[in-house]
Design an enzyme around this catalytic site. Structure first.
Site, PDB file in Angstrom:
ATOM      1  N   GLY A 199       0.762  -1.252   0.000  1.00 28.93           N
ATOM      2  CA  GLY A 199       0.000   0.000   0.000  1.00 28.93           C
ATOM      3  C   GLY A 199       0.787   1.294   0.000  1.00 28.93           C
ATOM      4  O   GLY A 199       0.201   2.362   0.181  1.00 28.93           O
TER       5      GLY A 199
ATOM      6  N   LYS B 206       8.544   8.507  -7.462  1.00 32.12           N
ATOM      7  CA  LYS B 206       8.935   7.098  -7.322  1.00 32.12           C
ATOM      8  C   LYS B 206      10.227   6.964  -8.123  1.00 32.12           C
ATOM      9  O   LYS B 206      10.234   6.510  -9.274  1.00 32.12           O
ATOM     10  CB  LYS B 206       7.831   6.199  -7.898  1.00 32.12           C
ATOM     11  CG  LYS B 206       8.178   4.727  -7.959  1.00 32.12           C
ATOM     12  CD  LYS B 206       7.891   4.007  -6.669  1.00 32.12           C
ATOM     13  CE  LYS B 206       8.286   2.541  -6.772  1.00 32.12           C
ATOM     14  NZ  LYS B 206       7.883   1.768  -5.582  1.00 32.12           N
TER      15      LYS B 206
ATOM     16  N   ASP C  52       3.143   2.269 -10.495  1.00 34.29           N
ATOM     17  CA  ASP C  52       3.244   3.264  -9.412  1.00 34.29           C
ATOM     18  C   ASP C  52       3.370   4.665  -9.995  1.00 34.29           C
ATOM     19  O   ASP C  52       2.753   5.619  -9.519  1.00 34.29           O
ATOM     20  CB  ASP C  52       4.485   2.979  -8.552  1.00 34.29           C
ATOM     21  CG  ASP C  52       4.320   1.749  -7.683  1.00 34.29           C
ATOM     22  OD1 ASP C  52       3.365   0.989  -7.914  1.00 34.29           O
ATOM     23  OD2 ASP C  52       5.151   1.561  -6.780  1.00 34.29           O
TER      24      ASP C  52
ATOM     25  N   VAL D 279      11.091   1.420  -2.540  1.00 35.22           N
ATOM     26  CA  VAL D 279      10.809   0.213  -3.331  1.00 35.22           C
ATOM     27  C   VAL D 279      10.700  -0.976  -2.400  1.00 35.22           C
ATOM     28  O   VAL D 279      11.595  -1.197  -1.582  1.00 35.22           O
ATOM     29  CB  VAL D 279      11.942  -0.062  -4.343  1.00 35.22           C
ATOM     30  CG1 VAL D 279      11.667  -1.335  -5.120  1.00 35.22           C
ATOM     31  CG2 VAL D 279      12.095   1.092  -5.312  1.00 35.22           C
TER      32      VAL D 279
ATOM     33  N   GLU E  91      -5.222  -1.461   4.904  1.00 33.96           N
ATOM     34  CA  GLU E  91      -5.925  -2.740   5.051  1.00 33.96           C
ATOM     35  C   GLU E  91      -5.616  -3.693   3.897  1.00 33.96           C
ATOM     36  O   GLU E  91      -5.775  -3.350   2.731  1.00 33.96           O
ATOM     37  CB  GLU E  91      -7.437  -2.490   5.115  1.00 33.96           C
ATOM     38  CG  GLU E  91      -8.225  -3.753   5.397  1.00 33.96           C
ATOM     39  CD  GLU E  91      -9.724  -3.489   5.475  1.00 33.96           C
ATOM     40  OE1 GLU E  91     -10.142  -2.316   5.446  1.00 33.96           O
ATOM     41  OE2 GLU E  91     -10.456  -4.474   5.553  1.00 33.96           O
TER      42      GLU E  91
HETATM   43  N1  LIG Z   1      -6.068   0.663   1.485  1.00 34.51           N
HETATM   44  C1  LIG Z   1      -6.187   0.188   0.244  1.00 34.51           C
HETATM   45  N2  LIG Z   1      -7.397   0.205  -0.387  1.00 34.51           N
HETATM   46  C2  LIG Z   1      -7.543  -0.282  -1.628  1.00 34.51           C
HETATM   47  N3  LIG Z   1      -6.551  -0.811  -2.364  1.00 34.51           N
HETATM   48  C3  LIG Z   1      -5.329  -0.857  -1.791  1.00 34.51           C
HETATM   49  C4  LIG Z   1      -5.083  -0.354  -0.474  1.00 34.51           C
HETATM   50  N4  LIG Z   1      -3.776  -0.557  -0.188  1.00 34.51           N
HETATM   51  C5  LIG Z   1      -3.244  -1.128  -1.282  1.00 34.51           C
HETATM   52  N5  LIG Z   1      -4.168  -1.312  -2.235  1.00 34.51           N
HETATM   53  C6  LIG Z   1      -3.985  -1.955  -3.553  1.00 34.51           C
HETATM   54  O1  LIG Z   1      -3.127  -3.076  -3.367  1.00 34.51           O
HETATM   55  C7  LIG Z   1      -2.180  -3.162  -4.431  1.00 34.51           C
HETATM   56  C8  LIG Z   1      -0.772  -3.008  -3.837  1.00 34.51           C
HETATM   57  O2  LIG Z   1      -0.703  -1.700  -3.243  1.00 34.51           O
HETATM   58  P1  LIG Z   1       0.453  -0.673  -3.644  1.00 34.51           P
HETATM   59  O3  LIG Z   1       0.706  -0.726  -5.114  1.00 34.51           O
HETATM   60  O4  LIG Z   1       0.087   0.629  -3.047  1.00 34.51           O
HETATM   61  O5  LIG Z   1       1.646  -1.358  -2.866  1.00 34.51           O
HETATM   62  P2  LIG Z   1       3.156  -0.883  -2.735  1.00 34.51           P
HETATM   63  O6  LIG Z   1       3.549  -1.107  -1.330  1.00 34.51           O
HETATM   64  O7  LIG Z   1       3.277   0.479  -3.272  1.00 34.51           O
HETATM   65  O8  LIG Z   1       3.910  -1.929  -3.687  1.00 34.51           O
HETATM   66  P3  LIG Z   1       5.402  -1.809  -4.340  1.00 34.51           P
HETATM   67  O9  LIG Z   1       6.312  -2.481  -3.367  1.00 34.51           O
HETATM   68  O10 LIG Z   1       5.265  -2.575  -5.632  1.00 34.51           O
HETATM   69  O11 LIG Z   1       5.693  -0.379  -4.563  1.00 34.51           O
HETATM   70  C9  LIG Z   1      -2.548  -2.062  -5.425  1.00 34.51           C
HETATM   71  O12 LIG Z   1      -3.429  -2.588  -6.399  1.00 34.51           O
HETATM   72  C10 LIG Z   1      -3.281  -1.039  -4.549  1.00 34.51           C
HETATM   73  O13 LIG Z   1      -4.181  -0.242  -5.270  1.00 34.51           O
HETATM   74  C1  LIG Z   2       7.947  -5.787  -8.196  1.00 32.68           C
HETATM   75  C2  LIG Z   2       7.503  -5.250  -6.835  1.00 32.68           C
HETATM   76  N1  LIG Z   2       6.152  -4.750  -6.939  1.00 32.68           N
HETATM   77  C3  LIG Z   2       8.439  -4.170  -6.324  1.00 32.68           C
HETATM   78  N2  LIG Z   2       8.526  -3.148  -7.349  1.00 32.68           N
HETATM   79  C4  LIG Z   2       9.808  -4.698  -5.981  1.00 32.68           C
HETATM   80  C5  LIG Z   2       9.788  -5.491  -4.710  1.00 32.68           C
HETATM   81  C6  LIG Z   2      11.161  -6.022  -4.342  1.00 32.68           C
HETATM   82  C7  LIG Z   2      11.158  -6.833  -3.086  1.00 32.68           C
HETATM   83  C8  LIG Z   2      12.476  -7.484  -2.849  1.00 32.68           C
HETATM   84  C9  LIG Z   2      12.555  -8.188  -1.507  1.00 32.68           C
HETATM   85  O1  LIG Z   2      12.559  -7.519  -0.456  1.00 32.68           O
HETATM   86  O2  LIG Z   2      12.566  -9.416  -1.485  1.00 32.68           O
HETATM   87 MG   LIG Z   3       4.385   1.157  -4.885  1.00 34.67          MG
END
Ligand SMILES: Nc1ncnc2c1ncn2[C@@H]1O[C@H](COP(=O)(O)OP(=O)(O)OP(=O)(O)O)[C@@H](O)[C@H]1O
Ligand SMILES: C[C@H](N)[C@H](N)CCCCCC(=O)O
Ligand SMILES: [Mg+2]
Length: 224
Positions: free
Chosen positions: A15, A38, A56, A123, A182
């Site tokens: 998230g 990002k 992202d 990341v 969540e």
């Molecule tokens: N509170 C939330 N409500 C609705 N959808 C969510 C919520 N949190 C995360 N998501 C959804 O879950 C998926 C993963 O979330 P997100 O892309 O924000 O993760 P991230 O931590 O940024 O991942 P990354 O490590 O790839 O950058 C996405 O499709 C996002 O829209």
């Molecule tokens: C592809 C993914 N959504 C992220 N961009 C990259 C996550 C790397 C995680 C590596 C790790 O901690 O094992």
């Molecule tokens: Mg992300």
């Protein structure tokens, strides 16, 4: 006090981008000047692929009201790699290399020039590798900005969040807040997870329900 924030994760896909976009929208609605970046992204399709809309970078540009173009994408995410792996591995697949010094210098320059507040999304998890030698924690330390930690509410998320908080504390990185976003199919309400974390860290802990808006109070913690 620094006005910029680094959005760190207790893990990947929990998230960070969702929270960063929600916070960006809230700050903009308040008339604040905010930029969501990002700088380093893996798993990014080409711009002309329809799947780019789910990246992202595209989500953060949308939250800022900036159309996708080669220029806007490069300004938000100068280092993009196709493979959905940690950035060092994704870069290696393309025969490319990334140095922490270059990544940190780019971020520091953006922070120095920025009017308003920068939200810099990391990341993966806090200690996911970003280069052959450095982790996200090394990157964060090189920027000298506070962290906003995003955690999920899935089973195991409490330990992931507390481990990340403890790592930040041991490395002297200020923790501005924790946001529990969540997770789908979580076995307990996100607020229960947030309460368990709140008992054990001094920073404010917010809860963001599935599909919910930026928590009240979180925007107020962002300076600038
Ligand atoms: N509170 C939330 N409500 C609705 N959808 C969510 C919520 N949190 C995360 N998501 C959804 O879950 C998926 C993963 O979330 P997100 O892309 O924000 O993760 P991230 O931590 O940024 O991942 P990354 O490590 O790839 O950058 C996405 O499709 C996002 O829209
Ligand atoms: C592809 C993914 N959504 C992220 N961009 C990259 C996550 C790397 C995680 C590596 C790790 O901690 O094992
Ligand atoms: Mg992300």
């Amino acid at each position: 006090m620094p006005r910029h924030l680094f959005i760190a994760g207790a893990g990947t896909e929990i998230g960070k981008t969702y929270v960063t976009a929600a916070l960006t929208r809230r700050l903009r609605a308040q008339g604040r000047t905010v930029w969501a970046l990002k700088p380093l992204a893996s798993g990014v399709p080409p711009l002309d692929d329809p799947a780019f809309a789910d990246s992202d970078t595209a989500r953060l540009l949308a939250a800022q009201g900036i159309p996708v173009s080669p220029e806007s994408v490069a300004a938000c995410s100068p280092w993009r790699f196709a493979a959905p792996l940690s950035p060092d591995q994704a870069a290696a697949r393309e025969g490319r290399e990334l140095a922490l010094a270059d990544l940190a210098a780019w971020c520091r320059e953006r922070m120095a020039q920025a009017q308003g507040t920068l939200l810099i999304e990391g990341v993966g998890g806090l200690m996911s590798p970003v280069t052959d030698e450095a982790t996200g924690l090394d990157w964060l330390k090189a920027l000298d900005v506070p962290a906003l930690l995003v955690a999920g509410s899935h089973l195991g998320a409490i330990s992931h969040a507390l481990t990340a908080c403890e790592s930040l504390r041991l490395h002297g990185v200020p923790l501005r807040a924790v946001v529990v976003s969540e997770s789908p199919d979580a076995p307990a309400p996100a607020e229960i997870v947030a309460a368990a974390i709140r008992l054990r860290v001094t920073a404010p802990v917010f809860c963001l329900e599935r599909g919910g808006p930026c928590p009240d109070g979180l925007a107020a913690l962002v300076r600038g």
